[in-house]
Design an enzyme around this catalytic site. Sequence first.
Site, PDB file in Angstrom:
ATOM      1  N   GLN A  63      69.122  16.667  55.533  1.00  0.00           N
ATOM      2  CA  GLN A  63      68.132  16.057  55.392  1.00  0.00           C
ATOM      3  C   GLN A  63      68.309  14.801  54.750  1.00  0.00           C
ATOM      4  O   GLN A  63      67.601  13.856  54.544  1.00  0.00           O
ATOM      5  CB  GLN A  63      66.971  16.683  54.718  1.00  0.00           C
ATOM      6  N   ARG A  88      70.413  21.001  42.721  1.00  0.00           N
ATOM      7  CA  ARG A  88      70.485  21.829  43.957  1.00  0.00           C
ATOM      8  C   ARG A  88      70.614  21.280  45.088  1.00  0.00           C
ATOM      9  O   ARG A  88      69.763  20.553  45.456  1.00  0.00           O
ATOM     10  CB  ARG A  88      69.458  22.948  43.811  1.00  0.00           C
ATOM     11  N   HIS A 111      71.952  25.775  54.820  1.00  0.00           N
ATOM     12  CA  HIS A 111      70.681  25.168  54.554  1.00  0.00           C
ATOM     13  C   HIS A 111      70.445  24.792  56.027  1.00  0.00           C
ATOM     14  O   HIS A 111      70.210  23.675  56.259  1.00  0.00           O
ATOM     15  CB  HIS A 111      70.372  24.067  53.753  1.00  0.00           C
ATOM     16  N   ASN A 123      69.756  29.483  52.396  1.00  0.00           N
ATOM     17  CA  ASN A 123      68.369  28.960  52.179  1.00  0.00           C
ATOM     18  C   ASN A 123      67.317  29.530  53.203  1.00  0.00           C
ATOM     19  O   ASN A 123      67.559  29.288  54.144  1.00  0.00           O
ATOM     20  CB  ASN A 123      68.384  27.396  52.114  1.00  0.00           C
ATOM     21  N   GLU A 124      66.436  30.238  52.528  1.00  0.00           N
ATOM     22  CA  GLU A 124      65.204  30.824  53.522  1.00  0.00           C
ATOM     23  C   GLU A 124      65.648  31.305  54.923  1.00  0.00           C
ATOM     24  O   GLU A 124      65.558  30.584  56.149  1.00  0.00           O
ATOM     25  CB  GLU A 124      64.237  29.411  53.907  1.00  0.00           C
ATOM     26  N   ASN A 182      61.545  29.911  47.002  1.00  0.00           N
ATOM     27  CA  ASN A 182      60.789  28.687  47.293  1.00  0.00           C
ATOM     28  C   ASN A 182      59.472  28.861  47.607  1.00  0.00           C
ATOM     29  O   ASN A 182      59.264  29.947  48.639  1.00  0.00           O
ATOM     30  CB  ASN A 182      61.640  28.256  48.707  1.00  0.00           C
ATOM     31  N   TYR A 187      55.328  27.273  48.374  1.00  0.00           N
ATOM     32  CA  TYR A 187      54.575  25.754  48.476  1.00  0.00           C
ATOM     33  C   TYR A 187      52.997  26.091  48.341  1.00  0.00           C
ATOM     34  O   TYR A 187      52.582  25.438  47.785  1.00  0.00           O
ATOM     35  CB  TYR A 187      54.987  25.269  49.568  1.00  0.00           C
ATOM     36  N   GLU A 201      62.523  25.893  45.086  1.00  0.00           N
ATOM     37  CA  GLU A 201      61.968  24.917  45.733  1.00  0.00           C
ATOM     38  C   GLU A 201      60.539  25.013  45.533  1.00  0.00           C
ATOM     39  O   GLU A 201      59.943  25.935  45.516  1.00  0.00           O
ATOM     40  CB  GLU A 201      62.179  24.730  47.211  1.00  0.00           C
ATOM     41  N   GLU A 250      62.470  15.125  57.413  1.00  0.00           N
ATOM     42  CA  GLU A 250      61.850  16.325  57.138  1.00  0.00           C
ATOM     43  C   GLU A 250      61.884  17.151  58.448  1.00  0.00           C
ATOM     44  O   GLU A 250      60.969  17.377  59.087  1.00  0.00           O
ATOM     45  CB  GLU A 250      60.553  15.946  56.786  1.00  0.00           C
ATOM     46  N   TRP A 251      63.263  17.487  58.929  1.00  0.00           N
ATOM     47  CA  TRP A 251      63.403  18.412  59.990  1.00  0.00           C
ATOM     48  C   TRP A 251      62.431  17.777  61.199  1.00  0.00           C
ATOM     49  O   TRP A 251      62.663  16.540  61.678  1.00  0.00           O
ATOM     50  CB  TRP A 251      63.162  19.777  59.868  1.00  0.00           C
TER      51      TRP A 251
END
Length: 495
Positions: free
Chosen positions: A33, A90, A136, A182-183, A324, A326, A394, A452-453
Amino acid sequence: MTWTHNFDESPDAELKDTLRRDFHWGFATAAAQVEGTWNKDGKGESIWDKFCHTPGKVKDGSTNEDATRAYDLYKQDVALMKSYGVTAYRFSLSWSRIIPLGGINDPVNEKGVDYYNNLIDELIANGITPFVTLFHWDTPQALEDRYGGMLNQEKYTPDFLRYACLCFERFGDRVKHWITYNEPGVYTLAGYAAGVHAPARSSFRERNAEGDSSTETFIVAHTEIVSHARAAKIYREEFKPHQKGQIGITLHGNYSEPWDVNDPKDVEAAQRAREFEIAWFADPIYGSGDYPASMRSQLGSRLPTFTDEEKSIVKGSSDFYGMNTYTTFFVRHLDGEADINDHLGNVEKLDTNSEGKSRGPESDTYWLRTAPSGFGKLLHWIWDRYHVPIYMTENGTTAKGEHVKAPPSAEVLNDTFRVDFFHSYLRELARAVQDGVDIRSYFGWTFTDNWEWAAGFEDRFGCTWVDFESEEKTRFPKRSAYFLGDYFTHLIAEG
Ligand code: GBH
């Protein structure tokens, strides 16, 4: 530009010095990213490089060829982070920058190793502790082409372990906080169930030429869990005794609230949704050592089984809970049998509850709303169920109105929506700590606006505004960056 923040009044006054002295705070980023330099200095192709060069896959048609140019501008970035007062950073390593073809017998790209050595040294020279994520989402494309990447656990695992060991060897003298994945859940849900992320597989032929959402999603998750555990075992046996670091995994997870709190079926559905989203990974690693019963009963043999040997290494394989999160959703039960491609636990996710209450103010991202109370409940839910130290890895938001031409006005940089998000979530975090939840870090997502992907440059999650039109990707600090520094100074105990 300067902004002042005052925390002398209630409820902030009561939260002063709540966090441990060695609490780490900073920002999180991901290689794909931010780095740019996608095909130079020896870097090999990743599945995201291929994905974003495939027409129609990314919302604004953009690629991550340059991103924020963090590869070139890392010194400037470290200086800016230092000016924000962070104590930690990170970031993730790009596997195909370090081993361009990814595999156990493939050559190492020393230029890639040099880049990460330089970044780590620069951070340490500036008093910033590196937290390093090995993976990631950017699997080397060569491994995808050779044997289907993570669909092939047997072939994939040795390749991943060699990559992990190389990183421990080359960077572990200075890196004491490792995150394997990651995730893993988002990697497989978005990449293999919905097919909207790389490697773009699913059952939906209008979107993806290949894939099976009903099986591959769970196979890939299984590969991630077991290979994480094997990497952690090697780290603990061969590196930890002299390097003395920690190793863990970061899981995604939003909170689920019942749509109708008075309907036992919705209460049960909310718990089932948390299990499908979070306990899917967390129960094997931190809890029972196996997948949740609710998933087994809905998915049957489509959910893989841990062998006894796998079970014995998976359980307890993470030194901490990397978290993580949100937002929060309202969850309503669905009647009848679950769809073959369901991954949520046979529920519907909604923006309002049965009384018409909204889950929170809208951000600039369709799935994300500010919902601090669900965050507080989630911290308790994780702590009560698993009882391991939590590293928040995150958390953050987009805000409407940031799509402007450079230079951004003072009004745009005064991102009060994001400040309010952080403020409300951090109050919940500090209260949870007062209640006894063991929380040891907080990384805002994210340092600068980035790529952002599949949303391309349309979602600006940064605490620093970036002029993507400019050659230099000029950075402009937003107020939220300074807010975080000021608030953490208040929250972290002195001395
Ligand atoms: C994180 O993923 C990533 O680690 C990071 O790289 C990324 O930039 C950041 O968040 C911001 O997106 O089913 O419609 O409710 C978070 C991924 C995206 C997972 C939204 C859950 C819910 C979509 N999350 N998704 S929906």
